[in-house]
Every structure is written in structure tokens, then in C-alpha cells.
Design a protein around this motif. Structure first.
Motif, PDB file in Angstrom:
ATOM      1  N   SER A  84       0.899  -1.279  -0.145  1.00 17.44           N
ATOM      2  CA  SER A  84       0.190  -0.088  -0.120  1.00 17.44           C
ATOM      3  C   SER A  84       0.801   1.085  -0.147  1.00 17.44           C
ATOM      4  O   SER A  84       1.901   1.406   0.664  1.00 17.44           O
ATOM      5  N   LYS A  85       0.271   2.409  -0.416  1.00 19.70           N
ATOM      6  CA  LYS A  85       1.273   3.604  -0.805  1.00 19.70           C
ATOM      7  C   LYS A  85       0.937   4.449   0.427  1.00 19.70           C
ATOM      8  O   LYS A  85      -0.347   4.724   0.852  1.00 19.70           O
ATOM      9  N   VAL A  86       2.067   5.040   1.077  1.00 23.62           N
ATOM     10  CA  VAL A  86       1.950   5.936   2.045  1.00 23.62           C
ATOM     11  C   VAL A  86       2.840   7.137   1.993  1.00 23.62           C
ATOM     12  O   VAL A  86       3.558   7.151   0.826  1.00 23.62           O
ATOM     13  N   PHE A  87       2.857   8.211   2.672  1.00 23.81           N
ATOM     14  CA  PHE A  87       3.469   9.344   2.435  1.00 23.81           C
ATOM     15  C   PHE A  87       4.239   9.434   3.669  1.00 23.81           C
ATOM     16  O   PHE A  87       3.938   9.135   4.978  1.00 23.81           O
ATOM     17  N   LEU A  88       5.696   9.728   3.563  1.00 23.20           N
ATOM     18  CA  LEU A  88       6.723   9.888   4.606  1.00 23.20           C
ATOM     19  C   LEU A  88       6.715  11.491   4.593  1.00 23.20           C
ATOM     20  O   LEU A  88       7.449  11.931   3.791  1.00 23.20           O
ATOM     21  N   GLU A  89       6.399  11.923   5.709  1.00 26.51           N
ATOM     22  CA  GLU A  89       6.573  13.430   5.748  1.00 26.51           C
ATOM     23  C   GLU A  89       7.436  14.116   6.695  1.00 26.51           C
ATOM     24  O   GLU A  89       7.399  13.655   7.827  1.00 26.51           O
ATOM     25  N   LEU A  90       8.240  15.292   6.282  1.00 27.62           N
ATOM     26  CA  LEU A  90       9.010  15.929   7.129  1.00 27.62           C
ATOM     27  C   LEU A  90       8.174  17.230   7.374  1.00 27.62           C
ATOM     28  O   LEU A  90       8.602  17.983   6.465  1.00 27.62           O
ATOM     29  N   LYS A  91       7.742  17.693   8.522  1.00 27.12           N
ATOM     30  CA  LYS A  91       7.022  18.979   8.496  1.00 27.12           C
ATOM     31  C   LYS A  91       7.781  19.821   9.370  1.00 27.12           C
ATOM     32  O   LYS A  91       8.206  19.588  10.385  1.00 27.12           O
ATOM     33  N   LYS A  92       8.107  20.919   8.789  1.00 26.04           N
ATOM     34  CA  LYS A  92       8.846  22.102   9.779  1.00 26.04           C
ATOM     35  C   LYS A  92       8.088  23.368   9.957  1.00 26.04           C
ATOM     36  O   LYS A  92       7.435  23.706   9.040  1.00 26.04           O
ATOM     37  N   LYS A  93       8.497  23.930  10.901  1.00 24.25           N
ATOM     38  CA  LYS A  93       8.204  25.446  11.182  1.00 24.25           C
ATOM     39  C   LYS A  93       9.108  26.304  11.545  1.00 24.25           C
ATOM     40  O   LYS A  93       9.616  26.177  12.653  1.00 24.25           O
ATOM     41  N   ILE A  94       9.372  27.346  10.874  1.00 29.04           N
ATOM     42  CA  ILE A  94      10.472  28.330  11.243  1.00 29.04           C
ATOM     43  C   ILE A  94       9.846  29.681  11.168  1.00 29.04           C
ATOM     44  O   ILE A  94       9.415  30.257  10.047  1.00 29.04           O
ATOM     45  N   ASN A  95       9.906  30.108  12.217  1.00 25.42           N
ATOM     46  CA  ASN A  95       9.609  31.556  12.723  1.00 25.42           C
ATOM     47  C   ASN A  95       8.130  31.834  11.951  1.00 25.42           C
ATOM     48  O   ASN A  95       7.698  32.783  11.409  1.00 25.42           O
ATOM     49  N   GLY A  96       7.221  30.746  12.275  1.00 26.62           N
ATOM     50  CA  GLY A  96       5.761  31.082  11.982  1.00 26.62           C
ATOM     51  C   GLY A  96       5.426  30.263  10.343  1.00 26.62           C
ATOM     52  O   GLY A  96       4.298  30.070  10.040  1.00 26.62           O
ATOM     53  N   ILE A  97       6.405  30.062   9.533  1.00 30.11           N
ATOM     54  CA  ILE A  97       6.426  29.578   8.332  1.00 30.11           C
ATOM     55  C   ILE A  97       6.397  28.037   8.151  1.00 30.11           C
ATOM     56  O   ILE A  97       7.284  27.661   8.812  1.00 30.11           O
TER      57      ILE A  97
END
Length: 250
Positions: A84-97
Motif C-alpha cells: 500500500s502507498k503511504v506518505f513519509l513527511e517531514l514537516k518544519k515550522k520556522i518563525n511561523g512559516i
């Protein structure tokens, strides 16, 4: 494999059922549902968040630092097998962005990568770049599956600007056991019945017409993180020995 990468600002709001219904009516002239929500339908999102034994990732995140990042495994359907297909995600937040980098893998490729450090094989330069970023993150953070979070989403785009997006998430279910996507969707509802988490996602400025609508309906932004609120709820119950309420099913 496929990759998605973007940067944006986000503002969050908690709505009750009446506010949700009234807001949707006001948005009709300006916004349309995305392709997965046609005919007033919604879709589900299932995630496994990765953290350390001592919850260092989320404890750092809720301290509102200048920079933070989270690693998660995401899918839009319950996986039926390792192909099955999945998403591997790296989510970042830098100074609100907010920025998000993700790559599509099979569930087996994702597990091999996350559990044994074996990176997927691809000849695509951009995919390899994301995989290297995740590989670096894993080398610096000894993480493992820590929290399951699933929810139902209604998503809208502005008719004149697809970069202006609003999502409404409800029935946010979380759990700290059975930490695999294949175990299905169940958990504790951390938002509550007939409540909606509205996330306003935009590049640049929020349209004036939307600001006016919020003012007319007296809807004000707040702070809410799905993982952050799950952790605070979990910590409170653990501290005071509160037994988890009966788990809801998707």
C-alpha cells in the motif's frame, strides 16, 4: 515515488456546529471544495507520529520555539498490505512559516527505512534529496512510532487563488497503542462532538473578504496542535491516574 514540497502560513480556529454551518454558507461565493470533497463529501487522514521515548519532539514543539520539525507517516486509506502507498513527511515550522517535504513509498519501504535505516532506492534527484533529509533527521533523533492521529477533513480552495486554502478537521482520534496504520482507525476524540478545527493556510496575506466574514461571525483564532493537544491530554491523565474514556471508531 512522488514528492510534494511547499511553504505557507497557518492560522487555527475552533468552531462549534453552528459556527461551522454559518461559515460554510458565507464561503460559498468565494471558495469551492477540493477534488476529494466534491458533492459535500469529506475524506479521512491517518497518521503515525514519530517521537523519542521521552517525547522530546512534541515537548520541544509545544514550547513554541523559533524552529521545530516533526516526522510522520500518513495515508488517506487504511493500508491493506505492505505494498500500500503511504506518505513519509517531514514537516518544519520556522518563525511561523510552515514547510512540508514528503515522498510516496510503499508501506514496506517506509517501515524498512524508519525501523532499520534502509533508505528506499530511487534514481530521482528530488526524491533522493527528501530521503536524505529524513535520513539526517533519523540520525539526530532516536524516534519510534509514538502516537496515532486520524481525522475527517473537509477542504476548500479560493476560486481566484488556489494558494488560499481552508480545511475543517473533525473527529480527531488519537491513541498510544496499536501504533501501525494497518490496525485501523480508532482512538480517543480529543476535539469533541460537533467541533471543528479550522486551519487557514495561505501565502502572503489573508483576503479581506475572509477577514470580514470572520468579523461578522465573531470567530477568532486560537492555538491548537493535534499532536500537542494529544500530548497535553495524555500527560494530564497520566499525572492524575485518569482512565481513558471508551475509544471511538472512525
Amino acid at each position: 515515488m512522488a514528492i510534494k514540497s511547499f511553504k505557507r502560513f497557518e492560522k487555527k480556529f475552533i468552531l462549534n456546529q453552528t459556527e461551522y454551518n454559518n461559515l460554510l454558507l458565507k464561503l460559498e461565493p468565494y471558495m469551492t471544495q477540493d477534488e476529494y470533497c466534491k458533492l459535500s463529501k469529506t475524506y479521512d487522514i491517518f497518521n503515525i507520529y514519530y517521537d523519542t521515548d521521552t517525547d522530546d519532539v512534541i515537548r520541544h514543539s509545544i514550547a513554541s520555539p523559533y524552529y521545530k520539525e516533526k516526522l510522520r507517516l500518513r495515508t488517506y486509506t487504511n493500508p491493506t498490505n505492505l505494498n500500500s502507498k503511504v506518505f513519509l513527511e517531514l514537516k518544519k515550522k520556522i518563525n511561523g512559516i510552515v514547510s512540508k517535504r514528503r515522498v510516496v513509498l510503499t508501506l514496506k519501504e517506509a517501515y524498512d527505512f524508519l525501523e532499520s535505516g534502509k533508505p528506499p532506492i530511487t534514481n530521482d534527484y528530488i526524491n533522493n534529496q527528501v530521503i536524505r533529509e529524513v535520513e539526517y533527521y533519523l540520525s539526530k533523533n532516536k524516534v519510534k512510532p509514538k502516537v496515532y492521529i486520524a481525522y475527517t477533513r473537509n477542504a476548500l480552495f479560493a476560486k481566484d487563488d488556489r494558494d488560499f486554502r481552508i480545511t475543517f478537521d473533525s473527529k480527531i482520534l488519537t491513541r498510544r497503542d496499536c501504533l501501525s496504520l494497518e490496525d485501523g482507525c480508532f482512538g480517543n476524540d480529543i476535539l469533541g462532538t460537533n467541533k471543528y478545527l479550522m486551519e487557514v493556510k495561505f501565502l502572503g496575506a489573508i483576503p479581506m473578504w475572509f477577514t470580514k466574514i470572520l468579523s461578522e461571525l465573531e470567530i477568532y483564532n486560537t492555538h491548537f496542535s493535534k499532536y500537542g493537544n494529544e500530548y497535553m491530554d495524555y500527560s494530564y491523565k497520566k499525572r492524575y491516574g485518569i482512565v481513558e474514556r471508551r475509544k471511538a471508531i472512525c
